[in-house]
Design a protein around this motif. Sequence first.
Motif, PDB file in Angstrom:
ATOM      1  N   ILE A 151       2.869  10.132  13.431  1.00 48.34           N
ATOM      2  CA  ILE A 151       3.548   9.635  12.230  1.00 48.34           C
ATOM      3  C   ILE A 151       4.577  10.626  11.701  1.00 48.34           C
ATOM      4  N   VAL A 152       5.747  10.088  11.359  1.00 47.08           N
ATOM      5  CA  VAL A 152       6.771  10.840  10.632  1.00 47.08           C
ATOM      6  C   VAL A 152       6.953  10.129   9.293  1.00 47.08           C
ATOM      7  N   PHE A 153       6.619  10.811   8.203  1.00 41.01           N
ATOM      8  CA  PHE A 153       6.755  10.212   6.878  1.00 41.01           C
ATOM      9  C   PHE A 153       8.187  10.336   6.372  1.00 41.01           C
ATOM     10  N   MET A 154       8.595   9.326   5.596  1.00 39.82           N
ATOM     11  CA  MET A 154       9.911   9.333   4.952  1.00 39.82           C
ATOM     12  C   MET A 154       9.701   9.003   3.482  1.00 39.82           C
ATOM     13  N   THR A 155      10.398   9.723   2.613  1.00 45.49           N
ATOM     14  CA  THR A 155      10.252   9.432   1.190  1.00 45.49           C
ATOM     15  C   THR A 155      11.493   9.837   0.414  1.00 45.49           C
ATOM     16  N   GLY A 156      11.746   9.103  -0.647  1.00 46.11           N
ATOM     17  CA  GLY A 156      12.834   9.461  -1.544  1.00 46.11           C
ATOM     18  C   GLY A 156      12.299  10.183  -2.755  1.00 46.11           C
ATOM     19  N   GLN A 157      10.981  10.238  -2.846  1.00 46.16           N
ATOM     20  CA  GLN A 157      10.356  10.867  -4.008  1.00 46.16           C
ATOM     21  C   GLN A 157       9.175  11.723  -3.567  1.00 46.16           C
ATOM     22  N   GLY A 158       9.397  12.455  -2.498  1.00 43.26           N
ATOM     23  CA  GLY A 158       8.324  13.272  -1.947  1.00 43.26           C
ATOM     24  C   GLY A 158       7.998  14.468  -2.815  1.00 43.26           C
ATOM     25  N   SER A 159       6.772  14.911  -2.701  1.00 40.30           N
ATOM     26  CA  SER A 159       6.343  16.121  -3.389  1.00 40.30           C
ATOM     27  C   SER A 159       5.712  17.041  -2.366  1.00 40.30           C
TER      28      SER A 159
ATOM     29  N   THR B 234       0.868  -1.182   0.000  1.00 38.66           N
ATOM     30  CA  THR B 234       0.000   0.000   0.000  1.00 38.66           C
ATOM     31  C   THR B 234       0.899   1.226   0.000  1.00 38.66           C
ATOM     32  N   ASP B 235       0.310   2.403   0.162  1.00 40.99           N
ATOM     33  CA  ASP B 235       1.140   3.595   0.310  1.00 40.99           C
ATOM     34  C   ASP B 235       0.949   4.161   1.712  1.00 40.99           C
ATOM     35  N   GLY B 236       1.917   4.954   2.147  1.00 39.93           N
ATOM     36  CA  GLY B 236       1.902   5.463   3.512  1.00 39.93           C
ATOM     37  C   GLY B 236       0.687   6.298   3.846  1.00 39.93           C
ATOM     38  N   LEU B 237       0.202   7.085   2.891  1.00 40.04           N
ATOM     39  CA  LEU B 237      -0.954   7.937   3.143  1.00 40.04           C
ATOM     40  C   LEU B 237      -2.210   7.102   3.404  1.00 40.04           C
ATOM     41  N   THR B 238      -2.323   5.971   2.710  1.00 41.35           N
ATOM     42  CA  THR B 238      -3.465   5.075   2.939  1.00 41.35           C
ATOM     43  C   THR B 238      -3.381   4.447   4.328  1.00 41.35           C
TER      44      THR B 238
ATOM     45  N   VAL C 251       3.496  14.401  11.932  1.00 43.69           N
ATOM     46  CA  VAL C 251       4.371  15.332  12.646  1.00 43.69           C
ATOM     47  C   VAL C 251       5.370  15.975  11.696  1.00 43.69           C
ATOM     48  N   ASP C 252       5.895  15.164  10.765  1.00 45.34           N
ATOM     49  CA  ASP C 252       6.920  15.674   9.856  1.00 45.34           C
ATOM     50  C   ASP C 252       6.925  14.845   8.577  1.00 45.34           C
ATOM     51  N   PHE C 253       7.616  15.365   7.569  1.00 46.72           N
ATOM     52  CA  PHE C 253       7.717  14.710   6.269  1.00 46.72           C
ATOM     53  C   PHE C 253       9.173  14.839   5.834  1.00 46.72           C
TER      54      PHE C 253
END
Length: 201
Positions: A74-82, A56-60, A95-97
């Motif tokens: 939640i602290v999101f982590m991404t290599g392709q964030g927008s 799935t994806d983190g937002l879901t 809390v953070d992205f």
Amino acid sequence: MVYIVEDDASFRKSMERLIRKAGYEVEAFGTANEFLTSADIRYPGCLLLDVQLPDTDGLTLQQTLNEKCSILSIVFMTGQGSIPMGIKAIKSGAVDFLVKPFKSDELLTAVREALERSTNGAAEALEKDSVNALLKTLTPRENEVLRYVIAGKLNKQTAFELGTCEKTIKVHRSRIMKKTKVSSLADLVRLAQKVDIQPVD
């Protein structure tokens, strides 16, 4: 407790070592399903969540946790964030992205903030439960009178609007104060605000 949900095994293990070294308990998972199956989401904690996962994806997953009334922060982590994705995550309570690669101190700062927010959220939830338990002891009529009392209405005004006598309203008001265990109108107003009870117009 700090949970990590990240499908990159080497990155997951390096984060796990870093966070454990900082003195936190850690549990790590490679998929959202593994996390949901094993983690206890009823208690305070921090979730380090990758945006893109195999199942799935983190937002879901964030939405699922919100629907389950989880108090994990939640602290999101991404290599392709927008930017739009980050804004959506923050609006939904993250809390953070963090965009990979990020520095160790950035991660640990986000973890500390997330744990603090989650702990505070747990305390607020317990307080709300306590207030709701008190309010459940009120009769339907007392609940109705309560909204007039916190609006600052006089007993005479309340009696007129509810089609009863002032003496009856005084009795209801006294019982409300006793059942909610408050000693002043100001305390009653604050108690009602904690569970979003609105005064009458």
